[in-house]
Design a protein around this motif. Sequence first.
Motif, PDB file in Angstrom:
ATOM      1  N   ASP A  41       0.837  -1.202   0.000  1.00 22.22           N
ATOM      2  CA  ASP A  41       0.000   0.000   0.000  1.00 22.22           C
ATOM      3  C   ASP A  41       0.870   1.250   0.000  1.00 22.22           C
ATOM      4  O   ASP A  41       0.576   2.224  -0.713  1.00 22.22           O
ATOM      5  N   ASP A  42       1.944   1.244   0.794  1.00 23.61           N
ATOM      6  CA  ASP A  42       2.858   2.382   0.850  1.00 23.61           C
ATOM      7  C   ASP A  42       3.545   2.620  -0.491  1.00 23.61           C
ATOM      8  O   ASP A  42       3.883   3.744  -0.835  1.00 23.61           O
ATOM      9  N   MET A  50       8.303   0.305  -4.705  1.00 27.40           N
ATOM     10  CA  MET A  50       8.308  -1.113  -4.324  1.00 27.40           C
ATOM     11  C   MET A  50       9.691  -1.482  -3.770  1.00 27.40           C
ATOM     12  O   MET A  50       9.805  -2.193  -2.782  1.00 27.40           O
ATOM     13  N   LEU A  51      10.722  -0.962  -4.417  1.00 25.32           N
ATOM     14  CA  LEU A  51      12.081  -1.230  -3.947  1.00 25.32           C
ATOM     15  C   LEU A  51      12.336  -0.589  -2.587  1.00 25.32           C
ATOM     16  O   LEU A  51      13.073  -1.130  -1.768  1.00 25.32           O
ATOM     17  N   GLN A  52      11.735   0.556  -2.341  1.00 28.76           N
ATOM     18  CA  GLN A  52      11.919   1.256  -1.069  1.00 28.76           C
ATOM     19  C   GLN A  52      11.128   0.640   0.069  1.00 28.76           C
ATOM     20  O   GLN A  52      11.591   0.619   1.201  1.00 28.76           O
ATOM     21  N   PHE A  53       9.913   0.189  -0.210  1.00 23.06           N
ATOM     22  CA  PHE A  53       9.027  -0.235   0.862  1.00 23.06           C
ATOM     23  C   PHE A  53       8.808  -1.742   0.943  1.00 23.06           C
ATOM     24  O   PHE A  53       8.809  -2.311   2.022  1.00 23.06           O
ATOM     25  N   VAL A  54       8.591  -2.387  -0.193  1.00 25.16           N
ATOM     26  CA  VAL A  54       8.250  -3.812  -0.186  1.00 25.16           C
ATOM     27  C   VAL A  54       9.499  -4.685  -0.036  1.00 25.16           C
ATOM     28  O   VAL A  54       9.510  -5.613   0.770  1.00 25.16           O
ATOM     29  N   LEU A  55      10.530  -4.396  -0.801  1.00 25.58           N
ATOM     30  CA  LEU A  55      11.730  -5.237  -0.761  1.00 25.58           C
ATOM     31  C   LEU A  55      12.356  -5.322   0.633  1.00 25.58           C
ATOM     32  O   LEU A  55      12.710  -6.420   1.075  1.00 25.58           O
ATOM     33  N   PRO A  56      12.464  -4.229   1.386  1.00 24.58           N
ATOM     34  CA  PRO A  56      13.025  -4.356   2.739  1.00 24.58           C
ATOM     35  C   PRO A  56      12.184  -5.245   3.670  1.00 24.58           C
ATOM     36  O   PRO A  56      12.736  -6.007   4.458  1.00 24.58           O
ATOM     37  N   VAL A  57      10.863  -5.175   3.557  1.00 20.98           N
ATOM     38  CA  VAL A  57      10.002  -6.026   4.388  1.00 20.98           C
ATOM     39  C   VAL A  57      10.189  -7.482   3.976  1.00 20.98           C
ATOM     40  O   VAL A  57      10.325  -8.366   4.821  1.00 20.98           O
ATOM     41  N   ALA A  83       9.252   8.296   4.935  1.00 17.17           N
ATOM     42  CA  ALA A  83       7.806   8.570   4.921  1.00 17.17           C
ATOM     43  C   ALA A  83       7.228   8.136   3.582  1.00 17.17           C
ATOM     44  O   ALA A  83       7.828   8.367   2.543  1.00 17.17           O
ATOM     45  N   SER A  84       6.094   7.483   3.640  1.00 13.92           N
ATOM     46  CA  SER A  84       5.391   7.088   2.425  1.00 13.92           C
ATOM     47  C   SER A  84       4.676   8.309   1.866  1.00 13.92           C
ATOM     48  O   SER A  84       3.975   9.015   2.581  1.00 13.92           O
ATOM     49  N   PHE A  85       4.859   8.547   0.582  1.00  8.56           N
ATOM     50  CA  PHE A  85       4.196   9.683  -0.047  1.00  8.56           C
ATOM     51  C   PHE A  85       2.708   9.415  -0.252  1.00  8.56           C
ATOM     52  O   PHE A  85       1.921  10.332  -0.387  1.00  8.56           O
ATOM     53  N   CYS A  86       2.317   8.150  -0.291  1.00  9.11           N
ATOM     54  CA  CYS A  86       0.898   7.815  -0.506  1.00  9.11           C
ATOM     55  C   CYS A  86       0.103   7.926   0.784  1.00  9.11           C
ATOM     56  O   CYS A  86      -0.978   8.489   0.807  1.00  9.11           O
ATOM     57  N   THR A  87       0.646   7.357   1.860  1.00 14.91           N
ATOM     58  CA  THR A  87      -0.121   7.283   3.097  1.00 14.91           C
ATOM     59  C   THR A  87       0.356   8.260   4.158  1.00 14.91           C
ATOM     60  O   THR A  87      -0.339   8.494   5.131  1.00 14.91           O
TER      61      THR A  87
END
Length: 150
Positions: A41-42, A50-57, A83-87
């Motif tokens: 979602d972020d 995706m590389l910033q938020f999903v890959l680390p998780v 910070a997520s720009f979307c949420t």
Amino acid sequence: MAAVGQQGSNLTLEQVKEVLGEVIEAFQTPENTQRMEEAQDDACNEMGKMLQFVLPVATQIQQEVIKAYGFSSDGEVTLLHRASFCTGQVVVMPLYKDGLTTDPGVLKFARLVKAYETQDPEIAAMATKLKSMFLPPMTVPPHSNTLPAS
């Protein structure tokens, strides 16, 4: 389960299959499913995010399993807050030594899986399933055998 602490690069084909199965199971737990959904979602469906938020998780989930098999991060981890720009939420992501945002242990495990993929179709299928859990589907552009006119 392979011997805890066994050197990761010395795993047999069967042990790699077992570890891959455990990693896939880890992604399917309710807690990790929620973590991945929040990261996706972020990311707002943008590859860079995706590389910033999903890959680390995804890296953290894999590391939680594979560290028992000798795949360690080999160093200090610094936590970055983004910070997520979307949420607008703040997301914590790891930064490993040498500036890597992907854990060196996870990279070693990925290389080992890649080496066994060509030898065992079950490992290839499991690796594809794992990738589909955190990488968006890739469409391949049509390939043409003709050369453009000059």
